[in-house]
Design an enzyme around this catalytic site. Sequence first.
Site, short mmCIF file in Angstrom:
data_model
loop_
_atom_site.label_atom_id
_atom_site.label_comp_id
_atom_site.label_asym_id
_atom_site.label_seq_id
_atom_site.Cartn_x
_atom_site.Cartn_y
_atom_site.Cartn_z
N ASP A 195 1.04 -1.37 0.06
CA ASP A 195 -0.03 0.06 0.05
C ASP A 195 0.89 1.31 -0.09
OD1 ASP A 195 -2.40 1.68 -0.31
OD2 ASP A 195 -2.97 1.22 1.85
N HIS A 222 2.60 10.79 -0.78
CA HIS A 222 1.83 12.11 -0.72
C HIS A 222 3.05 13.37 -0.73
CE1 HIS A 222 -2.10 10.58 -0.43
NE2 HIS A 222 -1.74 9.69 0.55
O1 DOR Z 1 -3.61 5.08 3.39
C1 DOR Z 1 -4.25 5.01 2.29
N1 DOR Z 1 -3.76 5.70 1.16
N2 DOR Z 1 -5.27 4.13 2.13
C2 DOR Z 1 -5.66 4.08 1.14
O2 DOR Z 1 -6.88 3.27 0.94
C3 DOR Z 1 -5.50 4.81 -0.17
C4 DOR Z 1 -4.23 5.37 -0.08
C5 DOR Z 1 -3.80 6.53 -0.87
O3 DOR Z 1 -3.95 6.34 -2.28
O4 DOR Z 1 -3.26 7.57 -0.48
#
Ligand code: DOR
Length: 462
Positions: free
Chosen positions: A339, A343
């Site tokens: 995952d 960001h």
């Molecule tokens: O923590 C997360 N980030 N969970 C998710 O389901 C989506 C992901 C994201 O796309 O940043």
Amino acid sequence: MSRFGSIADTPATFALTGARLIDPSSGTDVIGDLAVLNGRIAESTELPPDVSRVDATGLIATPGLCDLHAHLREPGMEGAETIATGTRAAAHGGYTTVCAMPNTDPPLDEQARVAWVLERARDAACRVRVVAAATRGREGERATEIGELARMGIAGVSDDGQAVASGRVARGLLAYLGPLGLPLIEHAEDPGLANGTVMRAGPIATRLGLAGWPPSAERTIVERDIALAEETGGWIHFTHLSTAAAIEAVRRAKARGVRVTCDVTPHHLALTDAWVAGDRGFAWEEPAGVAAEPFGTTVAPRRAYDSACRVNPPLASRADALALLAGLADGTIDAMATDHAPHPPERKEVEFAAAAPGMIGLETALSLGLAAVAAGCLGMLRLLEAMATTPARLIGEERSLRPGSTADLVVFDARATWRVEAAGLASASVNTPLLGMELPGVVRLTVASGRITYADGLDTIN
Ligand code: DOR
């Protein structure tokens, strides 16, 4: 000196000597040599006499890692990651395949967009498989053109970032996907229970005054989808499970023969909700700080409310993290998936509740797995099976160190350690609470589809 290559480079020829060869596909764990000739694993006797030879004494060689769940952020969020940077992060972490999730902007919900990603990934630092959106616009209403997308080689469909909220829609998807041999990859989270929450419910959320996410948010969707898979014969794959109750539901469903598989992230295994209050102990360590005394005086003020710890689903309680480790060890949990959720600073360096959920993981997953192995939570062979051969099999890829196979492998030093520092990461984002920590496991060489995609300190390899 480290360097990156691509899956479009010239196939490699080299020999590793004295490596510990661990191949979960055959259950072997032996010290030996590994010969690679024009991108294929060969017998040592087939190699030309002047071949590059690398002393791999003390290193582990194993099939290339496969990530079922990574956010490469293209198209639309290139400030956080690109296919180029994300796949270099993957190669640095020992991965040879990553599955790119569809919550991009625009989402990967039609053939042209999937084709665009595949085209851009042709000379990436690992293979990229696409998980297409399950519904158009990821809005949870109308299914995408799954038959057409299946012909393009997608790994599955998902509305990741959220569950397929309507049971009726999820049922239709499972019924349609079943005969195609593709999974519905479910982000199991009931929006009615989860909306507005920011960390796992419990004493630490109470102490911090943050809105708590109840484990029932995950369990209700897991139980629903198991019922739907059982009824339709479809294949449900739960991604990033984070609760003991969900694992128990999967365990029971598997025993009944339901087509259900699941994965867990390294951060849900190793980190806990106490990290949100500033603790930095792994789940398997003796609780100290806030974990030991949620209402004591021990919240680490400098690190508490660290938005790098905001992730969805939220970091688990210690009891649940230990249940996840046990589920991975006993095979209830099929695979580890990162995952990887990059960001940019403007979405993370804000107050906890306003921060975007997610942390990067491709470059630290193997290290966290090795830390769990060193702590005795699971065996090395099982870890590598869960990171390489099993996820590869789930998406229809082969992984083996047997002569004749495509050379697709990672060579790493399980005993060496490295400090996680922003400057040393290949990802375009650095949002991880592991920054500054010293972790075990240094990747020395990654070979994807017969090409060297990452090499560090093994410079005689050509
Ligand atoms: O923590 C997360 N980030 N969970 C998710 O389901 C989506 C992901 C994201 O796309 O940043």
